[in-house]
Design a protein around this motif. Structure first.
Motif, PDB file in Angstrom:
ATOM      1  N   GLN A  13      33.090  56.623  76.874  1.00 47.08           N
ATOM      2  CA  GLN A  13      33.963  57.793  76.772  1.00 47.08           C
ATOM      3  C   GLN A  13      35.275  57.353  76.167  1.00 47.08           C
ATOM      4  OE1 GLN A  13      33.484  59.281  80.938  1.00 47.08           O
ATOM      5  NE2 GLN A  13      33.223  61.215  79.831  1.00 47.08           N
ATOM      6  N   TYR A  14      35.642  57.971  75.055  1.00 44.50           N
ATOM      7  CA  TYR A  14      36.943  57.648  74.460  1.00 44.50           C
ATOM      8  C   TYR A  14      38.042  58.421  75.199  1.00 44.50           C
ATOM      9  CZ  TYR A  14      34.747  55.211  70.551  1.00 44.50           C
ATOM     10  OH  TYR A  14      34.050  54.317  69.776  1.00 44.50           O
ATOM     11  N   SER A  15      37.647  59.609  75.730  1.00 50.70           N
ATOM     12  CA  SER A  15      38.577  60.402  76.540  1.00 50.70           C
ATOM     13  C   SER A  15      37.718  61.227  77.477  1.00 50.70           C
ATOM     14  CB  SER A  15      39.406  61.324  75.644  1.00 50.70           C
ATOM     15  OG  SER A  15      38.532  62.265  75.055  1.00 50.70           O
ATOM     16  N   SER A  17      37.084  64.167  77.484  1.00 50.76           N
ATOM     17  CA  SER A  17      36.315  65.224  76.808  1.00 50.76           C
ATOM     18  C   SER A  17      35.292  64.673  75.799  1.00 50.76           C
ATOM     19  CB  SER A  17      37.273  66.178  76.089  1.00 50.76           C
ATOM     20  OG  SER A  17      38.037  65.441  75.171  1.00 50.76           O
ATOM     21  N   THR A  18      35.374  63.392  75.435  1.00 47.42           N
ATOM     22  CA  THR A  18      34.443  62.848  74.424  1.00 47.42           C
ATOM     23  C   THR A  18      33.537  61.779  75.014  1.00 47.42           C
ATOM     24  OG1 THR A  18      36.362  62.887  72.978  1.00 47.42           O
ATOM     25  CG2 THR A  18      34.342  62.004  72.017  1.00 47.42           C
ATOM     26  N   THR A  19      32.248  62.145  75.224  1.00 46.41           N
ATOM     27  CA  THR A  19      31.273  61.116  75.578  1.00 46.41           C
ATOM     28  C   THR A  19      30.591  60.727  74.277  1.00 46.41           C
ATOM     29  OG1 THR A  19      30.963  62.077  77.750  1.00 46.41           O
ATOM     30  CG2 THR A  19      29.252  60.567  77.014  1.00 46.41           C
ATOM     31  N   ALA A  20      31.007  59.592  73.732  1.00 46.52           N
ATOM     32  CA  ALA A  20      30.509  59.189  72.412  1.00 46.52           C
ATOM     33  C   ALA A  20      29.105  58.609  72.517  1.00 46.52           C
ATOM     34  CB  ALA A  20      31.454  58.167  71.801  1.00 46.52           C
ATOM     35  N   LEU A  21      28.770  58.068  73.696  1.00 45.96           N
ATOM     36  CA  LEU A  21      27.475  57.397  73.858  1.00 45.96           C
ATOM     37  C   LEU A  21      26.949  57.627  75.264  1.00 45.96           C
ATOM     38  CD1 LEU A  21      26.171  55.709  71.660  1.00 45.96           C
ATOM     39  CD2 LEU A  21      27.077  53.662  72.750  1.00 45.96           C
ATOM     40  N   GLY A  38      21.608  59.770  62.237  1.00 43.94           N
ATOM     41  CA  GLY A  38      22.200  60.866  63.004  1.00 43.94           C
ATOM     42  C   GLY A  38      23.376  61.422  62.242  1.00 43.94           C
ATOM     43  N   PRO A  39      23.778  62.648  62.572  1.00 42.91           N
ATOM     44  CA  PRO A  39      24.883  63.264  61.826  1.00 42.91           C
ATOM     45  C   PRO A  39      26.211  62.568  62.091  1.00 42.91           C
ATOM     46  CG  PRO A  39      24.244  64.619  63.707  1.00 42.91           C
ATOM     47  CD  PRO A  39      23.251  63.505  63.632  1.00 42.91           C
ATOM     48  N   SER A  40      27.188  62.927  61.317  1.00 43.71           N
ATOM     49  CA  SER A  40      28.520  62.379  61.476  1.00 43.71           C
ATOM     50  C   SER A  40      29.020  62.631  62.904  1.00 43.71           C
ATOM     51  CB  SER A  40      29.415  63.088  60.452  1.00 43.71           C
ATOM     52  OG  SER A  40      30.645  62.522  60.465  1.00 43.71           O
ATOM     53  N   GLY A  41      29.549  61.595  63.534  1.00 46.33           N
ATOM     54  CA  GLY A  41      30.071  61.733  64.901  1.00 46.33           C
ATOM     55  C   GLY A  41      29.010  61.601  65.975  1.00 46.33           C
ATOM     56  N   ALA A  42      27.772  61.245  65.602  1.00 44.41           N
ATOM     57  CA  ALA A  42      26.670  61.161  66.568  1.00 44.41           C
ATOM     58  C   ALA A  42      26.839  60.008  67.558  1.00 44.41           C
ATOM     59  CB  ALA A  42      25.342  60.997  65.819  1.00 44.41           C
ATOM     60  N   GLY A  43      27.547  58.959  67.137  1.00 45.98           N
ATOM     61  CA  GLY A  43      27.732  57.795  68.023  1.00 45.98           C
ATOM     62  C   GLY A  43      27.117  56.521  67.461  1.00 45.98           C
ATOM     63  N   LYS A  44      26.719  56.539  66.191  1.00 41.28           N
ATOM     64  CA  LYS A  44      26.039  55.379  65.589  1.00 41.28           C
ATOM     65  C   LYS A  44      26.944  54.141  65.580  1.00 41.28           C
ATOM     66  CE  LYS A  44      25.366  57.551  61.636  1.00 41.28           C
ATOM     67  NZ  LYS A  44      26.040  58.845  61.922  1.00 41.28           N
ATOM     68  N   SER A  45      28.171  54.315  65.102  1.00 38.09           N
ATOM     69  CA  SER A  45      29.086  53.161  65.034  1.00 38.09           C
ATOM     70  C   SER A  45      29.449  52.692  66.427  1.00 38.09           C
ATOM     71  CB  SER A  45      30.385  53.532  64.314  1.00 38.09           C
ATOM     72  OG  SER A  45      30.124  53.789  62.982  1.00 38.09           O
ATOM     73  N   THR A  46      29.656  53.624  67.333  1.00 44.15           N
ATOM     74  CA  THR A  46      30.006  53.244  68.711  1.00 44.15           C
ATOM     75  C   THR A  46      28.882  52.412  69.316  1.00 44.15           C
ATOM     76  OG1 THR A  46      31.313  55.263  68.913  1.00 44.15           O
ATOM     77  CG2 THR A  46      30.714  54.158  70.964  1.00 44.15           C
ATOM     78  N   LEU A  47      27.639  52.795  69.052  1.00 45.02           N
ATOM     79  CA  LEU A  47      26.503  52.020  69.576  1.00 45.02           C
ATOM     80  C   LEU A  47      26.537  50.594  69.029  1.00 45.02           C
ATOM     81  CD1 LEU A  47      23.776  51.577  70.968  1.00 45.02           C
ATOM     82  CD2 LEU A  47      22.657  52.612  68.983  1.00 45.02           C
ATOM     83  N   ASP A 173      26.806  48.270  59.894  1.00 45.83           N
ATOM     84  CA  ASP A 173      27.393  49.573  60.199  1.00 45.83           C
ATOM     85  C   ASP A 173      27.657  50.358  58.913  1.00 45.83           C
ATOM     86  OD1 ASP A 173      28.511  51.658  61.531  1.00 45.83           O
ATOM     87  OD2 ASP A 173      30.293  50.592  62.210  1.00 45.83           O
ATOM     88  N   GLU A 174      26.724  51.206  58.552  1.00 46.41           N
ATOM     89  CA  GLU A 174      26.796  51.999  57.320  1.00 46.41           C
ATOM     90  C   GLU A 174      27.094  51.127  56.101  1.00 46.41           C
ATOM     91  OE1 GLU A 174      28.932  55.616  57.824  1.00 46.41           O
ATOM     92  OE2 GLU A 174      28.015  55.988  59.757  1.00 46.41           O
ATOM     93  N   PRO A 175      26.249  50.141  55.854  1.00 47.17           N
ATOM     94  CA  PRO A 175      26.539  49.167  54.798  1.00 47.17           C
ATOM     95  C   PRO A 175      26.507  49.750  53.388  1.00 47.17           C
ATOM     96  CG  PRO A 175      24.281  48.900  55.581  1.00 47.17           C
ATOM     97  CD  PRO A 175      24.950  49.879  56.509  1.00 47.17           C
ATOM     98  N   LEU A 206      22.543  54.302  59.163  1.00 43.24           N
ATOM     99  CA  LEU A 206      22.394  54.907  57.839  1.00 43.24           C
ATOM    100  C   LEU A 206      22.607  56.409  57.924  1.00 43.24           C
ATOM    101  CD1 LEU A 206      19.135  53.046  56.729  1.00 43.24           C
ATOM    102  CD2 LEU A 206      21.396  52.738  55.698  1.00 43.24           C
ATOM    103  N   HIS A 207      23.154  56.962  56.865  1.00 43.73           N
ATOM    104  CA  HIS A 207      23.281  58.418  56.798  1.00 43.73           C
ATOM    105  C   HIS A 207      22.028  59.029  56.177  1.00 43.73           C
ATOM    106  CE1 HIS A 207      27.175  59.793  58.171  1.00 43.73           C
ATOM    107  NE2 HIS A 207      27.658  58.626  57.804  1.00 43.73           N
ATOM    108  N   GLN A 208      21.348  58.254  55.330  1.00 39.93           N
ATOM    109  CA  GLN A 208      20.228  58.826  54.573  1.00 39.93           C
ATOM    110  C   GLN A 208      18.889  58.589  55.266  1.00 39.93           C
ATOM    111  OE1 GLN A 208      22.363  56.487  53.605  1.00 39.93           O
ATOM    112  NE2 GLN A 208      23.141  56.846  51.534  1.00 39.93           N
TER     113      GLN A 208
END
Ligand SMILES: Nc1ncnc2c1ncn2[C@@H]1O[C@H](COP(=O)(O)OP(=O)(O)OP(=O)(O)O)[C@@H](O)[C@H]1O
Length: 262
Positions: A13-15, A17-21, A38-47, A173-175, A206-208
């Protein structure tokens, strides 16, 4: 195959209100090549960043080769990080240094601090770094400054730096998020070929969806920090992919357009 990584009941949780993972259970075995979509903001980088503790998690456990990463003290964490290579979207090279020196930075985790400060790399480290650069087609760039390279070339240096670590696991991470389609293929080929040949497991954000299907042996689909899909690429039907991107379908359409012009 042996288990490399086990994640249990992980929350970030970053705050309030935000459970990122919010991941109940995830295991990664040796040699697996896993795409995280996953879409933008899904939690990929946080994972990915939780795994080598670039992000501190809120609850749960992360175990890498028997070590609790989430509880590790400095020395243990250094050891874990030496076994986990990282490839970043924006390459994270030292621009004023040569391509070779940037690759050799992958060896720093194995050297004493003094040897690292004075760049006392062994001759075998140098030779291996040069061999890696040859393998990714950068044999003419070895002594150039990093900032003289194109984005695709810089990312290949980033790949070599991660490989020079001789890691058990690579986190990418999104190379290819900042690269054109042609460079993206070159970089993904380099990551996939080297990981496969050297038996290194890889988790790549990946986004694609199409790129994920082309390279991965397993795909994990995340949305709202939760795993919605975990299986082989052939099981990721259009319907399941749409579910992962539900409400953000435009991101999938944009990806398809990019691939059409590749
Ligand atoms: N440092 C931070 N502080 C506060 N919130 C953050 C921070 N980093 C990420 N978040 C939030 O956590 C959630 C997950 O973000 P994350 O960057 O992990 O997603 P992502 O799937 O990698 O997205 P993208 O594909 O756009 O990079 C998002 O809601 C994001 O806004």
């Amino acid at each position: 195959m042996t288990n490399l990584l086990t994640i249990r009941n992980l929350k970030k949780q970053y705050s309030s209100s935000t459970t990122a993972l919010d991941i109940d259970h995830l295991q990664v075995k040796e040699r697996e090549f896993i795409a995280v979509i996953g879409p933008s903001g899904a939690g990929k980088s946080t994972l990915l960043r939780s795994i080598n503790r670039l992000v501190e998690t809120t609850e749960g456990s992360i175990e890498f080769l028997g070590c609790r990463v989430d509880q590790a003290r400095a020395k243990e964490l250094r050891k874990v990080r030496s076994q986990i290579g990282m490839i970043f979207q924006h390459y994270n090279l030292v621009n004023r240094l040569s391509v070779l020196e940037n690759v050799l930075h992958g060896r720093l985790g194995y050297m004493s601090s003094w040897a690292g400060v004075f760049n006392r790399y062994s001759e075998s480290d140098r030779q291996e770094a040069i061999a890696l650069l040859h393998k990714v087609g950068l044999e003419n760039e070895v002594y150039k400054r990093a900032d003289e390279l194109s984005g695709g070339q810089m990312q290949r240096v980033g790949v070599c730096r991660a490989l020079a670590q001789k890691p058990q696991l690579i986190l990418a991470d999104e190379p290819i998020a900042s690269l054109d389609p042609r460079s993206s293929t070159v970089v993904m080929d380099a990551i996939h070929r080297n990981c496969t040949e050297q038996g290194i497991a890889c988790l790549v954000n990946l986004h694609q969806v199409e790129v994920a299907k082309r390279y991965a042996s397993r795909i994990i689909g995340i949305k709202g920090g939760k795993i919605l899909f975990d299986g082989p690429p052939e099981a990721l039907t259009e319907e399941r992919a749409s579910h992962i991107y539900e409400g953000k379908e435009s991101e999938m359409i944009e990806q398809s357009k990019e691939l059409m012009y590749a």
